[in-house]
Design an enzyme around this catalytic site. Structure first.
Site, mmCIF file in Angstrom:
data_model
loop_
_atom_site.group_PDB
_atom_site.id
_atom_site.type_symbol
_atom_site.label_atom_id
_atom_site.label_comp_id
_atom_site.label_asym_id
_atom_site.label_seq_id
_atom_site.Cartn_x
_atom_site.Cartn_y
_atom_site.Cartn_z
ATOM 1 N N ARG A 1 58.216 5.656 113.870
ATOM 2 C CA ARG A 1 58.409 5.287 112.726
ATOM 3 C C ARG A 1 56.267 4.123 111.982
ATOM 4 N NH1 ARG A 1 54.250 0.064 111.843
ATOM 5 N NH2 ARG A 1 54.953 0.055 114.287
ATOM 6 N N ASP A 2 55.169 4.330 113.288
ATOM 7 C CA ASP A 2 54.508 4.149 112.302
ATOM 8 C C ASP A 2 53.562 4.935 111.082
ATOM 9 O OD1 ASP A 2 51.662 2.888 111.752
ATOM 10 O OD2 ASP A 2 51.334 2.997 114.100
ATOM 11 N N HIS B 1 46.124 -0.383 120.593
ATOM 12 C CA HIS B 1 47.160 0.538 119.867
ATOM 13 C C HIS B 1 45.202 1.216 118.960
ATOM 14 C CE1 HIS B 1 50.141 1.278 116.569
ATOM 15 N NE2 HIS B 1 48.517 1.753 115.675
ATOM 16 N N HIS C 1 43.613 3.449 116.420
ATOM 17 C CA HIS C 1 43.287 4.769 115.633
ATOM 18 C C HIS C 1 41.623 5.101 115.828
ATOM 19 C CE1 HIS C 1 46.156 3.101 112.236
ATOM 20 N NE2 HIS C 1 46.607 2.303 113.241
ATOM 21 N N CYS D 1 47.962 3.011 107.793
ATOM 22 C CA CYS D 1 48.389 1.911 107.496
ATOM 23 C C CYS D 1 48.493 1.605 105.994
ATOM 24 C CB CYS D 1 47.035 0.487 108.315
ATOM 25 S SG CYS D 1 47.725 -1.189 107.335
ATOM 26 N N ASN E 1 46.397 7.205 113.900
ATOM 27 C CA ASN E 1 46.833 7.334 114.749
ATOM 28 C C ASN E 1 46.105 8.000 116.693
ATOM 29 O OD1 ASN E 1 48.571 4.403 114.935
ATOM 30 N ND2 ASN E 1 49.765 6.136 113.953
#
Length: 318
Positions: free
Chosen positions: A27-28, A223, A225, A256, A265
């Protein structure tokens, strides 16, 4: 994988015995791709990740295709994963932006959903076209209905450490929004370092402030990065503090779309390598995971940014 490709295990005190990895690559990671990845490739990617031992894989987002065309195939993709929940312990959370997105997800049998908020006004307007207060108001009926249906709800909170428009974000500001998300009914909060500027001291400061405000480590995830190469250091700090859930993306995919300074990530392989060396269990087969990320990198037409994938891939340059 030969023993030469495994880290020496030296357990360290003050760490959890096991960490749950919340895999966000499908997803991300893939939502940040310029081109649309075919749905059959996404489905195989998710199946491979589960086969590698990742039991929590965030599958997709039920957002309007106008905003994220890379995820316009959410219904088709999720419907093609019907065999996975039957496997013991496999969790397939999905992101929903509003009530309409929730309806779409619940209609397909989703049992875990996530909403995505911001700790800063600037990013809330850029990402949601709303103020922080307006976004929380929008989430309220989503979280309530999801909970009533028996679904578990995760609240993502972006810009917890720094914002490209506002600069460093005060811990108290993050704590306030976290408390409000919990009051809405979220079961878990994921603290996002969206542009990758956090340092270990900031992480400790925020987690301590959250605990002081009555937010336990058990409901928190981190979470990170890796913009400045700090993701693993920040993760280790969170683990020493007591957090046991870490978001990561296979092969380091992602960024993002609403924050140009955000890079990938934390790579799941890099995380697993570190945790294996520390004697922390994850349930992940690193060999299979590296093979999966190498496979996906081939589909995307570029090498994986994960240092562990590059080091262990059979196709790495000598």
């Amino acid at each position: 994988m030969s023993t030469a490709g495994l880290p020496m295990t030296v357990p360290a005190e003050g760490l959890p015995s096991r960490v749950r990895i919340h895999e966000v690559g499908p997803r991300d990671g893939l939502q940040n791709e310029k081109s649309v990845v075919p749905v059959e490739v996404k489905a195989e990617f998710i199946h491979r990740l589960v086969e590698a031992g990742l039991d929590t894989v965030e599958a997709t987002s039920f957002v309007h295709p106008k905003w994220v065309p890379q995820l316009a195939d959410a219904e088709e993709l999720y419907g093609g994963l019907a065999d996975l929940p039957a496997s013991a312990g496999v969790r397939l959370p999905v992101l929903v932006p509003n009530e309409r997105g929730l309806e779409r997800a619940l209609a397909l049998g989703a049992r875990e959903i996530a909403v995505f908020g911001s700790a800063t006004e600037s990013f809330a307007r850029a990402n949601l076209n709303r103020t922080v207060d307006e976004a929380l108001e929008m989430f309220a009926p989503v979280v309530a209905r999801a909970s009533e249906s028996g679904a578990r709800v995760r609240g993502y909170l972006s810009m917890c450490f720094g914002d490209p428009w506002e600069g460093p974000v005060p811990a108290g500001q993050v704590v306030d929004v976290c408390r409000r998300l919990l009051d809405l009914g979220c079961d878990e909060l994921s603290l996002g370092d969206t542009i990758g500027v956090a340092t270990a001291g900031q992480v400790e400061e925020l987690l301590t402030a959250l605990n002081a405000a009555g937010v336990p480590d058990e409901v928190l995830a981190v979470h990170f990065h890796d913009t400045y190469g700090q993701a693993l250091a920040n993760t280790l700090t969170a683990l020493r503090h007591g957090v046991t859930t870490v978001d990561a993306s296979a092969g380091g995919l992602g960024g993002c779309p609403y924050a140009r300074s955000a890079t990938g990530n934390l790579a799941t392989e890099d995380l697993v390598w570190m945790l294996r060396g520390l004697g922390v269990e994850t349930g992940v087969d690193l060999d299979r995971l590296v093979a999966t990320s190498t496979w996906m990198a081939d589909r995307l037409g570029r090498p994986s940014p994960s240092r562990t994938v590059r080091a262990l891939s059979p196709t790495k340059e000598q």
